[in-house]
Design an enzyme around this catalytic site. Structure first.
Site, PDB file in Angstrom:
ATOM      1  N   GLU A 248       7.171   6.971  -9.689  1.00  0.00           N
ATOM      2  CA  GLU A 248       5.889   6.350  -9.985  1.00  0.00           C
ATOM      3  C   GLU A 248       4.796   7.407  -9.999  1.00  0.00           C
ATOM      4  OE1 GLU A 248       5.776   3.888  -6.150  1.00  0.00           O
ATOM      5  OE2 GLU A 248       3.684   4.068  -6.693  1.00  0.00           O
TER       6      GLU A 248
ATOM      7  N   CYS B  19       7.860   1.600  -6.051  1.00  0.00           N
ATOM      8  CA  CYS B  19       8.952   2.220  -5.275  1.00  0.00           C
ATOM      9  C   CYS B  19      10.306   1.618  -5.607  1.00  0.00           C
ATOM     10  CB  CYS B  19       8.663   2.090  -3.783  1.00  0.00           C
ATOM     11  SG  CYS B  19       7.053   2.751  -3.331  1.00  0.00           S
TER      12      CYS B  19
ATOM     13  N   HIS C 246      13.376  -0.087   2.116  1.00  0.00           N
ATOM     14  CA  HIS C 246      12.339   0.814   1.621  1.00  0.00           C
ATOM     15  C   HIS C 246      11.357   1.066   2.774  1.00  0.00           C
ATOM     16  CE1 HIS C 246       9.087   2.619  -0.403  1.00  0.00           C
ATOM     17  NE2 HIS C 246       8.295   1.568  -0.309  1.00  0.00           N
TER      18      HIS C 246
HETATM   19  N1  COA Z   1      -0.705   3.189  19.827  1.00  0.00           N
HETATM   20  C1  COA Z   1       0.322   2.478  19.292  1.00  0.00           C
HETATM   21  N2  COA Z   1       0.190   1.696  18.191  1.00  0.00           N
HETATM   22  C2  COA Z   1      -1.023   1.633  17.608  1.00  0.00           C
HETATM   23  C3  COA Z   1      -2.143   2.353  18.113  1.00  0.00           C
HETATM   24  C4  COA Z   1      -1.942   3.150  19.275  1.00  0.00           C
HETATM   25  N3  COA Z   1      -2.919   3.867  19.811  1.00  0.00           N
HETATM   26  N4  COA Z   1      -3.196   2.084  17.335  1.00  0.00           N
HETATM   27  C5  COA Z   1      -2.783   1.236  16.361  1.00  0.00           C
HETATM   28  N5  COA Z   1      -1.463   0.959  16.533  1.00  0.00           N
HETATM   29  C6  COA Z   1      -0.616   0.135  15.702  1.00  0.00           C
HETATM   30  C7  COA Z   1      -1.260  -1.165  15.224  1.00  0.00           C
HETATM   31  O1  COA Z   1      -1.146  -2.189  16.210  1.00  0.00           O
HETATM   32  C8  COA Z   1      -0.465  -1.461  13.971  1.00  0.00           C
HETATM   33  O2  COA Z   1       0.776  -2.010  14.309  1.00  0.00           O
HETATM   34  P1  COA Z   1       1.210  -3.463  13.717  1.00  0.00           P
HETATM   35  O3  COA Z   1       1.191  -3.331  12.221  1.00  0.00           O
HETATM   36  O4  COA Z   1       2.602  -3.641  14.236  1.00  0.00           O
HETATM   37  O5  COA Z   1       0.218  -4.437  14.208  1.00  0.00           O
HETATM   38  C9  COA Z   1      -0.170  -0.065  13.416  1.00  0.00           C
HETATM   39  O6  COA Z   1      -0.374   0.843  14.505  1.00  0.00           O
HETATM   40  C10 COA Z   1      -1.097   0.338  12.292  1.00  0.00           C
HETATM   41  O7  COA Z   1      -2.396   0.102  12.710  1.00  0.00           O
HETATM   42  P2  COA Z   1      -3.518  -0.443  11.698  1.00  0.00           P
HETATM   43  O8  COA Z   1      -4.768  -0.612  12.433  1.00  0.00           O
HETATM   44  O9  COA Z   1      -2.982  -1.603  10.930  1.00  0.00           O
HETATM   45  O10 COA Z   1      -3.586   0.842  10.746  1.00  0.00           O
HETATM   46  P3  COA Z   1      -4.311   1.081   9.387  1.00  0.00           P
HETATM   47  O11 COA Z   1      -5.447   0.173   9.161  1.00  0.00           O
HETATM   48  O12 COA Z   1      -4.555   2.547   9.373  1.00  0.00           O
HETATM   49  O13 COA Z   1      -3.208   0.707   8.267  1.00  0.00           O
HETATM   50  C11 COA Z   1      -1.223   0.848   6.983  1.00  0.00           C
HETATM   51  C12 COA Z   1      -1.831   1.004   8.366  1.00  0.00           C
HETATM   52  C13 COA Z   1       0.284   1.091   7.076  1.00  0.00           C
HETATM   53  C14 COA Z   1      -1.478  -0.557   6.461  1.00  0.00           C
HETATM   54  C15 COA Z   1      -1.854   1.933   6.037  1.00  0.00           C
HETATM   55  O14 COA Z   1      -1.462   3.191   6.475  1.00  0.00           O
HETATM   56  C16 COA Z   1      -1.465   1.760   4.580  1.00  0.00           C
HETATM   57  O15 COA Z   1      -2.105   1.042   3.840  1.00  0.00           O
HETATM   58  N6  COA Z   1      -0.398   2.480   4.147  1.00  0.00           N
HETATM   59  C17 COA Z   1       0.125   2.353   2.817  1.00  0.00           C
HETATM   60  C18 COA Z   1       1.068   1.186   2.797  1.00  0.00           C
HETATM   61  C19 COA Z   1       1.943   1.240   1.629  1.00  0.00           C
HETATM   62  O16 COA Z   1       2.383   2.281   1.233  1.00  0.00           O
HETATM   63  N7  COA Z   1       2.231   0.102   1.011  1.00  0.00           N
HETATM   64  C20 COA Z   1       2.872   0.115  -0.278  1.00  0.00           C
HETATM   65  C21 COA Z   1       4.302   0.044  -0.284  1.00  0.00           C
HETATM   66  S1  COA Z   1       4.986  -1.218   0.674  1.00  0.00           S
END
Ligand code: COA
Length: 391
Positions: A83, A115, A237
């Site tokens: 992609e 993906c 994935h």
């Molecule tokens: N210790 C442990 N865990 C922690 C933490 C800490 N200090 N702080 C946050 N977390 C956890 C959160 O609880 C969350 O877990 P959960 O999803 O099980 O609730 C996780 O870490 C991520 O935290 P979040 O606040 O949601 O992070 P974010 O707003 O930065 O977003 C993603 C995370 C994955 C959504 C973001 O990185 C993203 O958009 N990635 C791309 C996703 C992708 O590629 N999708 C397309 C294909 S499927």
């Protein structure tokens, strides 16, 4: 038509980029708690391509050992899934075909659907081999995952390629006939032609993924697939490795099974070993998971593996594979571990410089500095043409 021919993955080889950025470095830069990355999303580092590396150089690097081991005489088709395509018209696989010196009597094509397209490539390859079992198909999934600096997606970047030789009487994994498929028009992740970084609604992508888990499983079971407890392991994935845990927990709940965390780790833990260090490699990610599973698990001979391939937008597929007796003798575990361990750590400044790099669009001569330590490199851009060479 050969009815009982078994078809699947005969060989599998993984390559990644020269550099690595750790999540400690990223967290120190953006003020995040590194535990969010390590435990929250399950990522420790991300591969970062050098200036002269891209999906083509990684793909050729992954595929070269396969051609060296088996020769190219039976390869009549190369299917390149990505992609992060480098051209709107020419298939990236044509450059790979040239770098590897594959026979001119071959067809080469590129597939796209976020993906997911590595799995479409695998299924198309199986169809071709079914038609003529004397032929082999080289399937390559190669991607560089890039998000805007400072966005939530930044922590889930990465880069890798997986090359697979698909043929009859495979030495690694037989792919079974039943397959569950699912499509829903969702804008959870996309990249308009005018952007070099992907746009993502992270939360939406997680729920779309889980919806696809249900949809593919429903179709898979309706088509006479295996029962859940027949599987020894599951390859999901992995946009980030915690997603595999979320997905498997969701599947167990959906099927009315208990969600014991120890059981979940036993079913998918090994598949995350490389992805946690490489990051998201989009089309390659699930097959990086398969490489890690085969390289790390105790003997899987005769065991069934469940595969859940998800591509945002969204298209997904659940299918099964059976591990072939003697597979361990074919593995490339040392080479895979070496590709990951030899990456050179870079600081935030170098990462940022590479992230912001792009070619001028003036049609001039734009050579690229030699950085890669891999076998192939992007030499530069000249008259709008990408030039590749063996290093
Ligand atoms: N210790 C442990 N865990 C922690 C933490 C800490 N200090 N702080 C946050 N977390 C956890 C959160 O609880 C969350 O877990 P959960 O999803 O099980 O609730 C996780 O870490 C991520 O935290 P979040 O606040 O949601 O992070 P974010 O707003 O930065 O977003 C993603 C995370 C994955 C959504 C973001 O990185 C993203 O958009 N990635 C791309 C996703 C992708 O590629 N999708 C397309 C294909 S499927």
């Amino acid at each position: 038509m050969p009815g009982d021919v078994t078809i699947g993955i005969h060989d599998l080889s993984l390559a990644t980029a020269r550099y690595v950025l750790t999540h400690e470095t990223l967290a120190a830069q953006n003020g995040a708690n590194v535990a969010k990355y390590h435990r929250g999303i399950g990522q420790h580092s991300m591969s970062v391509p050098a200036a002269d590396e891209d999906i083509v150089t990684m793909a050729a690097d992954a595929a070269a050992p396969i051609v060296a081991r088996h020769g190219a005489d039976r390869i009549r088709t190369v299917v390149f899934a990505t992609e992060t395509s480098v051209d709107q018209s020419k298939a990236a696989g044509v450059y790979v075909h040239s770098l590897l010196g594959l026979p001119s009597a071959a067809r080469v094509v590129e597939l796209k659907q976020a993906c997911y397209s590595g799995t479409a490539a695998l299924q198309f390859a199986i169809g071709l081999v079914h038609r003529d079992p004397s032929q082999q198909v080289l399937v390559i999934a190669s991607d560089v995952s890039r998000y805007e600096l400072g966005t939530a997606g930044e922590a889930t970047q990465g880069a890798a390629a997986v090359a697979m030789l698909v043929g009859a009487d495979p030495a690694l994994v037989r792919i079974e006939k039943q397959s569950g498929v699912f499509t829903a028009d969702i804008m959870d992740f996309w990249r308009p032609n005018y952007l070099t970084t992907a746009l993502v609604d992270g939360r939406e992508s997680i729920s779309a993924y889980l919806q696809a888990v249900e949809g593919t499983w429903k179709d898979y079971t309706e088509r006479g697939g295996r029962a859940l407890d027949e599987f020894s392991a599951f390859c999901y994935h992995q946009p980030f490795t915690k997603m595999a845990y979320k997905a498997h927990r969701h599947l167990l709940q959906h099927c009315g099974h208990a969600t014991d965390e120890g059981e979940i780790t036993r079913a998918i833990g090994h598949t995350t070993a490389y992805n946690a260090e490489i990051g998201n490699s989009y089309t390659a990610s699930m097959y990086v998971g398969l490489a890690a599973l085969l390289d790390h698990a105790d003997d899987l001979t005769g065991r069934a593996i469940g595969f859940l391939s998800y591509g945002s937008g969204s298209v997904a597929e659940f299918f099964a594979g059976t591990v072939v007796p003697g597979y361990r003798a074919q593995l490339r575990s040392d080479a895979h571990r070496e590709a990951i361990s030899r990456r050179e750590k870079i600081g935030y400044t170098k990462y940022r410089e590479l992230h912001e790099r792009s070619f001028p669009v003036d049609g001039g001569d734009h050579p690229v500095p030699t950085e890669t330590t891999g076998p192939y490199r992007l030499v530069g851009l000249s008259s709008h043409k990408r030039i590749y060479a063996t290093r």
